[in-house]
Design a protein around this motif. Structure first.
Motif, PDB file in Angstrom:
ATOM      1  N   PHE A  53      -2.017  -6.682  -1.377  1.00  0.00           N
ATOM      2  CA  PHE A  53      -1.729  -5.729  -0.673  1.00  0.00           C
ATOM      3  C   PHE A  53      -2.800  -5.182   0.404  1.00  0.00           C
ATOM      4  N   LEU A  60      -0.771  -6.331   9.069  1.00  0.00           N
ATOM      5  CA  LEU A  60       0.041  -5.330   9.719  1.00  0.00           C
ATOM      6  C   LEU A  60      -1.159  -4.513  10.714  1.00  0.00           C
ATOM      7  N   LYS A  78       4.399  10.743  12.072  1.00  0.00           N
ATOM      8  CA  LYS A  78       5.850  10.546  11.249  1.00  0.00           C
ATOM      9  C   LYS A  78       5.907  11.004   9.926  1.00  0.00           C
ATOM     10  N   TYR A  79       4.721  11.277   9.329  1.00  0.00           N
ATOM     11  CA  TYR A  79       4.974  11.305   7.841  1.00  0.00           C
ATOM     12  C   TYR A  79       4.009  13.065   7.523  1.00  0.00           C
ATOM     13  N   LYS A  85      10.602   9.224   5.338  1.00  0.00           N
ATOM     14  CA  LYS A  85      10.823   7.974   4.738  1.00  0.00           C
ATOM     15  C   LYS A  85      12.279   8.037   4.298  1.00  0.00           C
ATOM     16  N   LYS A  88      16.878   5.328  -0.067  1.00  0.00           N
ATOM     17  CA  LYS A  88      17.848   4.304  -0.332  1.00  0.00           C
ATOM     18  C   LYS A  88      18.618   4.613  -1.718  1.00  0.00           C
TER      19      LYS A  88
ATOM     20  N   TRP B  29      13.791  -3.062   0.437  1.00  0.00           N
ATOM     21  CA  TRP B  29      13.864  -1.796   1.211  1.00  0.00           C
ATOM     22  C   TRP B  29      12.668  -2.021   2.175  1.00  0.00           C
ATOM     23  N   PHE B  30      11.283  -2.417   1.511  1.00  0.00           N
ATOM     24  CA  PHE B  30      10.294  -2.697   2.077  1.00  0.00           C
ATOM     25  C   PHE B  30      10.511  -3.823   3.255  1.00  0.00           C
ATOM     26  N   ASP B  55       6.464   3.108   9.174  1.00  0.00           N
ATOM     27  CA  ASP B  55       7.387   3.218   7.927  1.00  0.00           C
ATOM     28  C   ASP B  55       7.102   1.785   7.089  1.00  0.00           C
ATOM     29  N   VAL B  56       6.803   0.761   7.509  1.00  0.00           N
ATOM     30  CA  VAL B  56       6.375  -0.423   6.994  1.00  0.00           C
ATOM     31  C   VAL B  56       5.050  -0.021   6.044  1.00  0.00           C
ATOM     32  N   PHE B  57       4.117   0.774   6.612  1.00  0.00           N
ATOM     33  CA  PHE B  57       2.778   1.253   5.787  1.00  0.00           C
ATOM     34  C   PHE B  57       3.174   2.110   4.639  1.00  0.00           C
ATOM     35  N   ALA B  58       4.236   3.086   4.989  1.00  0.00           N
ATOM     36  CA  ALA B  58       4.793   3.836   4.036  1.00  0.00           C
ATOM     37  C   ALA B  58       5.286   3.323   2.768  1.00  0.00           C
ATOM     38  N   TRP B  59       6.206   2.118   3.112  1.00  0.00           N
ATOM     39  CA  TRP B  59       6.798   1.433   2.106  1.00  0.00           C
ATOM     40  C   TRP B  59       5.759   0.411   1.170  1.00  0.00           C
ATOM     41  N   LEU B  60       4.925   0.293   1.967  1.00  0.00           N
ATOM     42  CA  LEU B  60       3.907  -0.679   1.322  1.00  0.00           C
ATOM     43  C   LEU B  60       2.930   0.272   0.442  1.00  0.00           C
ATOM     44  N   THR B  62       4.268   2.842  -1.053  1.00  0.00           N
ATOM     45  CA  THR B  62       5.209   2.944  -2.292  1.00  0.00           C
ATOM     46  C   THR B  62       5.178   1.890  -3.247  1.00  0.00           C
ATOM     47  N   LEU B  63       5.139   0.654  -2.649  1.00  0.00           N
ATOM     48  CA  LEU B  63       5.158  -0.434  -3.841  1.00  0.00           C
ATOM     49  C   LEU B  63       3.764  -0.482  -4.456  1.00  0.00           C
TER      50      LEU B  63
END
Lengths: 88, 88
Positions: A53, A60, A78-79, A85, A88, B29-30, B55-60, B62-63
């Protein structure tokens, strides 16, 4: 640690070489790290997961650095307010 | 904003649904978000780029949330001391 501080730390260490490489080649190495994260997730490798991670986020940050993007500012924008977010 | 605060913000908003979906589906989705980042980078779309990085960081996050990983702790552990980002 602030998001911006981590991005800055990555810039201090790697920006010159990352900028010389450019976005497309850097993106490929970012994807290599994403692949290593996928492997650790698929194997549920609890020992390796944290480092994978961290590596994905570091790359990134590098992509953001060489494209003049402030990830913290983007995340707050954005958040911090509304829910944005995609579900899905 | 602290890395851990952003990860917590994402957990507060999305953890229940993300956890129900599980790691493999969430990873897909990531990757969709990674693809959108690739598109914005390839098109050098300065307007869209910040949001795609967020968005990429937000989904990272989440993972990481559904796998019990503290990204800030992992970043500090791997990058605060010695130089550890792989050079290509």
């Amino acid at each position: 640690m602030q998001i911006s501080r981590f991005q800055q730390l990555i810039a201090e260490r790697y920006l010159k070489r990352d900028a010389d490489r450019g976005s497309p080649a850097t993106f490929m190495w970012f994807i290599e790290e994403v692949g290593e994260l996928a492997t650790a997730l698929a194997q549920n490798d609890k020992e390796k997961l944290p480092g994978e991670f961290a590596d994905v986020f570091a790359w990134l940050c590098t992509l953001a650095n060489i494209n003049g993007v402030d990830i913290e500012k983007a995340c707050v924008s954005k958040y911090s307010g509304k829910n944005d977010k995609g579900y899905k």
